[in-house]
Design an enzyme around this catalytic site. Sequence first.
Site, PDB file in Angstrom:
ATOM      1  N   GLY A  26      11.174 -21.775   7.810  1.00  0.00           N
ATOM      2  CA  GLY A  26       9.859 -21.429   8.511  1.00  0.00           C
ATOM      3  C   GLY A  26       9.897 -20.053   8.911  1.00  0.00           C
ATOM      4  O   GLY A  26      10.890 -19.492   9.380  1.00  0.00           O
TER       5      GLY A  26
ATOM      6  N   HIS B 285       0.983  -1.143  -0.095  1.00  0.00           N
ATOM      7  CA  HIS B 285       0.110  -0.056  -0.021  1.00  0.00           C
ATOM      8  C   HIS B 285       0.879   1.352  -0.036  1.00  0.00           C
ATOM      9  O   HIS B 285       1.963   1.071   0.535  1.00  0.00           O
ATOM     10  CB  HIS B 285      -0.722   0.086   1.406  1.00  0.00           C
ATOM     11  CG  HIS B 285      -1.811  -1.240   1.340  1.00  0.00           C
ATOM     12  ND1 HIS B 285      -2.852  -1.785   0.863  1.00  0.00           N
ATOM     13  CD2 HIS B 285      -1.236  -2.141   2.417  1.00  0.00           C
ATOM     14  CE1 HIS B 285      -3.208  -2.829   1.330  1.00  0.00           C
ATOM     15  NE2 HIS B 285      -2.263  -3.261   1.984  1.00  0.00           N
TER      16      HIS B 285
END
Length: 191
Positions: A145, A113
């Site tokens: 991970g 954004h």
Amino acid sequence: MTEKEKMLAGEIYDCGDTELITRWHLAKSLQQRYNATDSREREKLIAILNDLLGSQGSNVWISAPFFVDYGENIHIGNNVEINMNCLFLDCNRITIGNNSGIGPGVHIYTVTHPVNPTERLPENSLFWKSFTAPVTIGNNVWIGGSSVILPGVTIGDNVTIGAGSVVTKSIPKNCVAVGNPCRVIREIQHR
């Protein structure tokens, strides 16, 4: 130009557009079905992924739960394992090459954004203004991970990304990269 075309072109687009929100809801329904399906029902899981994803090669394993925005912008090669609790915001193309593995809790973002609040806040819309950039993950890549891959990143072939890394910039092939921000710590001699 449609809002979907703007989205895929990396331009500011309206997330609340009817075509986009319809696909978003369908993807949520498909991911819910996928996540609720018994992991032993391999054919059923593959069929759901065929409806959810843009494409998948052979020998793809995605452990539930798995979360997407649209699903249709995700393209996965052969022999790919994606561990549980991964989240792929596929507002642009996410490509994962052959023989690659994605660790648990990895987030891949293709959407962002405007940083200026006056530019990102909507006029008469529920959703912030957004724009996108694709993410490309090469062949023989291991993403550790809890890593986060940001919009516009390309990860080269034969790369290992250390667990918990935040990948803000593209990573060249044949290396190990770790950290926040993720940086190359050594090269790998690929045979």
